[in-house]
Design a protein around this motif. Structure first.
Motif, short mmCIF file in Angstrom:
data_model
loop_
_atom_site.label_atom_id
_atom_site.label_comp_id
_atom_site.label_asym_id
_atom_site.label_seq_id
_atom_site.Cartn_x
_atom_site.Cartn_y
_atom_site.Cartn_z
N LYS A 255 -24.33 -4.90 33.65
CA LYS A 255 -24.81 -6.20 34.11
C LYS A 255 -25.69 -6.02 35.34
N THR A 256 -26.57 -7.01 35.53
CA THR A 256 -27.39 -7.04 36.73
C THR A 256 -26.54 -7.53 37.90
N GLU A 257 -27.13 -7.56 39.08
CA GLU A 257 -26.39 -8.02 40.26
C GLU A 257 -25.95 -9.48 40.15
N ILE A 258 -26.69 -10.27 39.36
CA ILE A 258 -26.32 -11.67 39.19
C ILE A 258 -25.47 -11.91 37.94
N GLY A 259 -25.08 -10.83 37.26
CA GLY A 259 -24.15 -10.94 36.14
C GLY A 259 -24.77 -11.05 34.76
N LYS A 260 -26.08 -10.87 34.65
CA LYS A 260 -26.74 -10.94 33.35
C LYS A 260 -26.56 -9.61 32.61
N ILE A 261 -26.18 -9.69 31.32
CA ILE A 261 -25.95 -8.48 30.53
C ILE A 261 -27.28 -7.77 30.27
N GLN A 262 -27.29 -6.47 30.47
CA GLN A 262 -28.49 -5.66 30.28
C GLN A 262 -28.51 -5.11 28.85
N ARG A 263 -29.07 -5.91 27.94
CA ARG A 263 -29.11 -5.54 26.53
C ARG A 263 -29.96 -4.29 26.27
N THR A 264 -31.02 -4.14 27.03
CA THR A 264 -31.88 -2.96 26.85
C THR A 264 -31.10 -1.68 27.11
N ARG A 265 -30.27 -1.67 28.15
CA ARG A 265 -29.45 -0.48 28.43
C ARG A 265 -28.44 -0.24 27.30
N LEU A 266 -27.87 -1.31 26.75
CA LEU A 266 -26.94 -1.15 25.63
C LEU A 266 -27.67 -0.57 24.41
N ARG A 267 -28.86 -1.11 24.13
CA ARG A 267 -29.64 -0.60 22.98
C ARG A 267 -29.97 0.87 23.16
N LYS A 268 -30.46 1.23 24.33
CA LYS A 268 -30.83 2.63 24.58
C LYS A 268 -29.61 3.54 24.49
N GLY A 269 -28.49 3.09 25.01
CA GLY A 269 -27.26 3.87 24.92
C GLY A 269 -26.80 4.04 23.48
N PHE A 270 -26.89 2.95 22.71
CA PHE A 270 -26.52 3.02 21.30
C PHE A 270 -27.40 4.02 20.57
N GLU A 271 -28.71 3.90 20.75
CA GLU A 271 -29.65 4.77 20.04
C GLU A 271 -29.56 6.22 20.51
N ALA A 272 -29.03 6.44 21.72
CA ALA A 272 -28.84 7.80 22.22
C ALA A 272 -27.51 8.40 21.75
N GLY A 273 -26.68 7.57 21.09
CA GLY A 273 -25.41 8.07 20.57
C GLY A 273 -24.23 7.87 21.49
N ASP A 274 -24.41 7.12 22.58
CA ASP A 274 -23.34 6.91 23.55
C ASP A 274 -22.15 6.15 22.97
N PHE A 275 -22.36 5.38 21.91
CA PHE A 275 -21.29 4.56 21.33
C PHE A 275 -20.85 5.06 19.96
N ASP A 276 -21.24 6.27 19.59
CA ASP A 276 -20.90 6.80 18.26
C ASP A 276 -19.39 6.83 18.01
N ASP A 277 -18.61 7.21 19.01
CA ASP A 277 -17.16 7.26 18.83
C ASP A 277 -16.58 5.87 18.57
N GLU A 278 -17.05 4.88 19.30
CA GLU A 278 -16.56 3.51 19.10
C GLU A 278 -16.96 2.99 17.72
N VAL A 279 -18.20 3.28 17.31
CA VAL A 279 -18.67 2.84 15.99
C VAL A 279 -17.81 3.47 14.90
N ARG A 280 -17.55 4.76 15.02
CA ARG A 280 -16.75 5.47 14.01
C ARG A 280 -15.32 4.94 13.96
N ARG A 281 -14.72 4.68 15.13
CA ARG A 281 -13.36 4.13 15.16
C ARG A 281 -13.31 2.78 14.46
N THR A 282 -14.31 1.95 14.70
CA THR A 282 -14.35 0.63 14.05
C THR A 282 -14.53 0.77 12.54
N GLN A 283 -15.41 1.68 12.11
CA GLN A 283 -15.61 1.89 10.68
C GLN A 283 -14.32 2.36 10.01
N LEU A 284 -13.60 3.25 10.65
CA LEU A 284 -12.32 3.71 10.10
C LEU A 284 -11.29 2.59 10.08
#
Length: 143
Positions: free
Chosen positions: A70-99
């Motif tokens: 989030k930014t300093e005023i509390g807005k969610i930073q979607r761009t950072r989430l997208r970049k993290g997802f595409e970099a594989g930062d959430f692969d473990d969470e995605v796999r756990r959910t799929q299972l």
């Protein structure tokens, strides 16, 4: 009731950079009520999104509160989430959910393999001399 709204983000992502379309990823922090039966909670969340918005989420990604930037005023930073997802930062969470949900992505490669074979002719009709008709059915074997 299963997701904390201030820690939930819908983000357009691409699993393949050459793909012409985006997929919907839902990053969410589950409430204590959802942790009792997370599979049920995630199915209900996906169903509600599909019914109300008309788009089925490709990825449901339960995350900790501090994983939602989030930014300093509390807005969610979607761009950072997208970049993290595409970099594989959430692969473990995605796999756990799929299972957890038993999606098609959890079927092992050895269990399902496409086989191309000649099909029986159904209701043939004569063709002009020297002309042939080729019919291919099924999905892309590379997909």
């Amino acid at each position: 009731p299963y997701a904390e709204r201030s820690f939930t983000a819908a983000v357009a992502v691409r699993t393949d950079p050459s793909s012409p379309t985006d997929q919907l990823a839902l990053f969410l922090h589950l409430t204590p009520e959802a942790t009792a039966d997370p599979a049920r909670a995630l199915r209900e969340i996906a169903g509600k999104v599909t019914r109300e918005i008309g788009v089925s989420p490709s990825f449901l990604i339960p995350v900790a509160r501090d994983a939602v930037p989030k930014t300093e005023i509390g807005k969610i930073q979607r761009t950072r989430l997208r970049k993290g997802f595409e970099a594989g930062d959430f692969d473990d969470e995605v796999r756990r959910t799929q299972l957890l949900l038993g999606t098609a992505a959890t079927v092992p490669d050895w269990f399902l393999r496409p086989v191309w074979q000649r099909a029986e002719r159904v209701g043939t009709r004569p063709t002009a001399s020297g002309r042939h008709t080729l019919v291919l059915a099924g999905g892309d074997p590379q997909a």
